[in-house]
Design an enzyme around this catalytic site. Structure first.
Site, PDB file in Angstrom:
ATOM      1  CE  LYS A  22     132.310  36.079  10.377  1.00 53.98           C
ATOM      2  NZ  LYS A  22     132.080  35.756   8.954  1.00 53.98           N
ATOM      3  CG  ASN A  23     128.619  34.355   9.722  1.00 55.79           C
ATOM      4  OD1 ASN A  23     129.389  35.224   9.296  1.00 55.79           O
ATOM      5  ND2 ASN A  23     128.999  33.117   9.946  1.00 55.79           N
ATOM      6  CB  CYS A 117     137.685  31.759   5.545  1.00 58.20           C
ATOM      7  SG  CYS A 117     137.757  32.847   6.965  1.00 58.20           S
ATOM      8  NE  ARG A 122     133.460  29.877   1.653  1.00 65.60           N
ATOM      9  CZ  ARG A 122     133.462  30.687   2.710  1.00 65.60           C
ATOM     10  NH1 ARG A 122     134.576  31.249   3.108  1.00 65.60           N
ATOM     11  NH2 ARG A 122     132.347  30.934   3.372  1.00 65.60           N
ATOM     12  CG  ASP A 307     131.810  28.932  10.924  1.00 66.02           C
ATOM     13  OD1 ASP A 307     132.528  28.400  10.058  1.00 66.02           O
ATOM     14  OD2 ASP A 307     130.889  29.737  10.642  1.00 66.02           O
ATOM     15  NE  ARG A 399     136.900  38.026   7.179  1.00 71.21           N
ATOM     16  CZ  ARG A 399     136.491  36.770   6.973  1.00 71.21           C
ATOM     17  NH1 ARG A 399     137.344  35.803   6.870  1.00 71.21           N
ATOM     18  NH2 ARG A 399     135.208  36.515   6.860  1.00 71.21           N
TER      19      ARG A 399
HETATM   20  N1  EPU Z   1     127.624  25.198  -1.413  1.00 66.51           N
HETATM   21  C1  EPU Z   1     127.419  24.809  -2.724  1.00 66.51           C
HETATM   22  N2  EPU Z   1     126.839  25.715  -3.589  1.00 66.51           N
HETATM   23  C2  EPU Z   1     126.449  26.950  -3.196  1.00 66.51           C
HETATM   24  C3  EPU Z   1     126.646  27.347  -1.856  1.00 66.51           C
HETATM   25  C4  EPU Z   1     127.255  26.433  -0.982  1.00 66.51           C
HETATM   26  O1  EPU Z   1     127.764  23.686  -3.109  1.00 66.51           O
HETATM   27  O2  EPU Z   1     125.923  27.698  -4.020  1.00 66.51           O
HETATM   28  C5  EPU Z   1     128.225  24.243  -0.467  1.00 66.51           C
HETATM   29  C6  EPU Z   1     129.558  24.737   0.076  1.00 66.51           C
HETATM   30  O3  EPU Z   1     130.626  24.386  -0.774  1.00 66.51           O
HETATM   31  C7  EPU Z   1     129.610  24.061   1.442  1.00 66.51           C
HETATM   32  C8  EPU Z   1     128.147  23.980   1.869  1.00 66.51           C
HETATM   33  O4  EPU Z   1     127.377  24.164   0.670  1.00 66.51           O
HETATM   34  O5  EPU Z   1     130.097  22.754   1.302  1.00 66.51           O
HETATM   35  C9  EPU Z   1     127.701  24.991   2.878  1.00 66.51           C
HETATM   36  O6  EPU Z   1     128.074  26.292   2.464  1.00 66.51           O
HETATM   37  P1  EPU Z   1     127.237  27.593   2.872  1.00 66.51           P
HETATM   38  O7  EPU Z   1     126.691  28.189   1.654  1.00 66.51           O
HETATM   39  O8  EPU Z   1     126.287  27.217   3.969  1.00 66.51           O
HETATM   40  O9  EPU Z   1     128.368  28.530   3.445  1.00 66.51           O
HETATM   41  P2  EPU Z   1     128.480  30.102   3.289  1.00 66.51           P
HETATM   42  O10 EPU Z   1     127.126  30.703   3.260  1.00 66.51           O
HETATM   43  O11 EPU Z   1     129.434  30.463   2.211  1.00 66.51           O
HETATM   44  C10 EPU Z   1     128.402  30.588   5.840  1.00 66.51           C
HETATM   45  C11 EPU Z   1     129.266  31.306   6.837  1.00 66.51           C
HETATM   46  C12 EPU Z   1     130.525  30.494   7.100  1.00 66.51           C
HETATM   47  C13 EPU Z   1     130.129  29.102   7.592  1.00 66.51           C
HETATM   48  C14 EPU Z   1     129.152  28.437   6.625  1.00 66.51           C
HETATM   49  C15 EPU Z   1     128.601  27.118   7.129  1.00 66.51           C
HETATM   50  C16 EPU Z   1     128.724  33.583   6.368  1.00 66.51           C
HETATM   51  C17 EPU Z   1     129.167  34.889   5.826  1.00 66.51           C
HETATM   52  N3  EPU Z   1     129.610  32.605   6.297  1.00 66.51           N
HETATM   53  O12 EPU Z   1     129.181  30.472   4.659  1.00 66.51           O
HETATM   54  O13 EPU Z   1     131.181  31.178   8.140  1.00 66.51           O
HETATM   55  O14 EPU Z   1     131.278  28.297   7.720  1.00 66.51           O
HETATM   56  O15 EPU Z   1     128.032  29.314   6.370  1.00 66.51           O
HETATM   57  O16 EPU Z   1     127.931  27.301   8.331  1.00 66.51           O
HETATM   58  O17 EPU Z   1     127.627  33.453   6.889  1.00 66.51           O
HETATM   59  C18 EPU Z   1     132.935  32.041   9.412  1.00 66.51           C
HETATM   60  O18 EPU Z   1     132.116  32.809   9.955  1.00 66.51           O
HETATM   61  O19 EPU Z   1     134.102  31.865   9.850  1.00 66.51           O
HETATM   62  C19 EPU Z   1     132.528  31.288   8.229  1.00 66.51           C
HETATM   63  C20 EPU Z   1     133.390  30.741   7.378  1.00 66.51           C
END
Ligand code: EPU
Length: 423
Positions: A22-23, A117, A122, A307, A399
């Site tokens: 998915k990701n 989620c 976020r 995850d 999803r």
């Molecule tokens: N963060 C910041 N600023 C930013 C971006 C992130 O402070 O601009 C912080 C977040 O608050 C968090 C950490 O950095 O504490 C990591 O967040 P990340 O950006 O890595 O998460 P994401 O890209 O929003 C993806 C996956 C999530 C998964 C996380 C961590 C996708 C679409 N989503 O989210 O997947 O939990 O990486 O591995 O790739 C899921 O698939 O169920 C899911 C939630």
């Protein structure tokens, strides 16, 4: 309200084939916008997040042909809009990849703030910082993100303050067609980052270092169309079946996966006392005793994935002794523990830590899926529990897990899908 009824207890036995990640897919679909031509994608998971992305791309002018449910040809020759409908983009997180990819092609981009989620705050400040470093102007107002540029984006050094999957992907997307060289430091190293880089490189991008701490991108003028690219298998779906096999004291061969990606999960299952055998592109997990308890701390790849945190918790709920989970990525990822308490689990969660005392049995109860992975954990708990567990809010689960009831049914489980309980 639609729901799953999980008839437990059940011992999983047999073979399951993992779908595309998915990701990775939710970044690769928008990445196709960087090419004014056709991209042929294989191993695309048939899940609601992908169907939503297909709708978004179509609304921008993409022509998408399904060859089969997992194989599609995306033709972006006629994409003429960089304003994505808020109704479509506000529903899920990964819509933010439209910013990086559309900025490569258009001067002005607009999407609504992404949903997804509920795992706590976020922020997208690191995404915005990366775009600004490359010369874009970004404004967030009235629930929308507006990004614009007056000339081409220009390559630049980008240092991410936090290791972020999304910001790393978006910086790669924006830098691919920028003029000059971008060096992104303190990046995420997840398998889906490497898959996005491999996909873009297959279209002529010059991205080096994906999977390490530093990624170097030499901007190219244009990308060429790709005749076929197969998305990697889903690490988290694989891990979900690995845990389900172990906790039900089953014996499952999990096919079409990458054992190297599974190392942090394999390590915990071995600590729990499971037998894990790795083959070239499959893993066999079996277990014939009560799990040992253990401590798990989530961290970015190659650490234990956040995850997989709710799913591995189910092993601890029925383990001998007391285990501990430390969540280091998301601030509100323990909401699901209240649901498990309804099933007899003994968990005390405060802040970033949950202490899980193993109990002899879980019992069925009506439970809610707080998010995608919490929902998967509820299904696993239902497979372990005595009785029929009703799992609500299953749209979260749909999803991210393709054919989940059929895949579990092949392993001997009985999970009923009830469309609408009023009917
Ligand atoms: N963060 C910041 N600023 C930013 C971006 C992130 O402070 O601009 C912080 C977040 O608050 C968090 C950490 O950095 O504490 C990591 O967040 P990340 O950006 O890595 O998460 P994401 O890209 O929003 C993806 C996956 C999530 C998964 C996380 C961590 C996708 C679409 N989503 O989210 O997947 O939990 O990486 O591995 O790739 C899921 O698939 O169920 C899911 C939630």
């Amino acid at each position: 309200m639609e729901k799953f009824i999980v008839h437990g207890p059940c011992r999983l036995n047999g073979e399951v084939t993992i779908s595309g990640a998915k990701n990775a897919a939710v970044a690769i679909l928008p990445a196709t916008l960087l090419v004014k031509g056709k991209c042929h994608l294989e191993n695309v998971p048939d899940i609601s997040d992908i169907r939503a992305y297909v709708k978004i791309l179509e609304s921008l002018g993409s022509n998408i042909e399904y060859i089969s449910k997992n194989e599609l040809i995306i033709d972006n020759s006629n994409v003429n809009s960089a304003i994505a409908s808020s109704e479509l983009t506000s529903k899920f997180r990964a819509s933010y990849y439209l910013l990086g990819s559309l900025l490569g092609r258009f001067d002005k981009v607009q999407i609504s703030l992404p949903g997804g989620c509920n795992l706590g705050a976020r922020p997208i400040d690191q995404h915005i910082k990366a775009f600004e470093r490359l010369g874009a102007t970004v404004e967030v107002r009235n629930g929308n993100v507006y990004a614009s540029r007056t000339t081409s984006l220009k390559g630049a050094p980008v240092f991410l303050d936090v290791v972020s999957v999304g910001a790393t992907m978006n910086a790669i997307l924006a830098a691919t067609l920028a003029e000059g060289t971008t060096v992104i430091e303190n990046v995420a190293k997840e398998p889906h980052i490497v898959d996005l880089a491999n996909f873009l490189n297959s279209m002529g991008a010059q991205i080096k270092g994906a999977g390490t701490d530093t990624i170097k991108i030499t901007g190219v003028k244009e990308l060429h169309q790709v005749s076929s690219y197969s998305i990697i298998p889903d690490q988290i779906e694989t891990g979900t079946f690995m845990v389900a096999a172990a906790v039900t004291r089953g014996d499952v061969l999990i096919k079409n996966c990458i054992p190297k990606h599974m190392e942090p999960i394999t390590a915990k299952l071995l600590e729990a006392g499971a037998t894990v055998k790795e083959y070239e592109d499959s893993i066999r997990v079996s277990m014939d005793k009560k799990p040992n308890s253990f401590t798990v701390k989530t961290s970015p790849y190659p650490g234990f994935p956040t995850d997989m945190q709710p799913q591995i918790c189910i092993l601890l709920t029925v383990a001998s002794g007391t285990g501990m989970i430390v969540e280091n990525i998301w601030e509100s990822r323990f909401q699901y523990t209240d649901e498990l308490a309804k099933m007899g689990a003994d968990i005390s969660a405060h802040g970033t830590t949950a202490i899980v005392k193993g109990v002899d049995k879980l019992y069925s109860a009506p439970v809610h899926s707080h998010d995608l992975r919490a929902g998967a954990a509820m299904i696993i708990a239902g497979l372990v529990a005595e009785g029929n567990t009703e799992v609500y809010d299953i749209h979260h689960i749909l999803r991210g897990y393709e054919d989940i009831t059929a895949k579990f049914a092949n392993l001997g489980a009985n999970i009923e899908y009830v469309k609408n309980e009023e009917n």
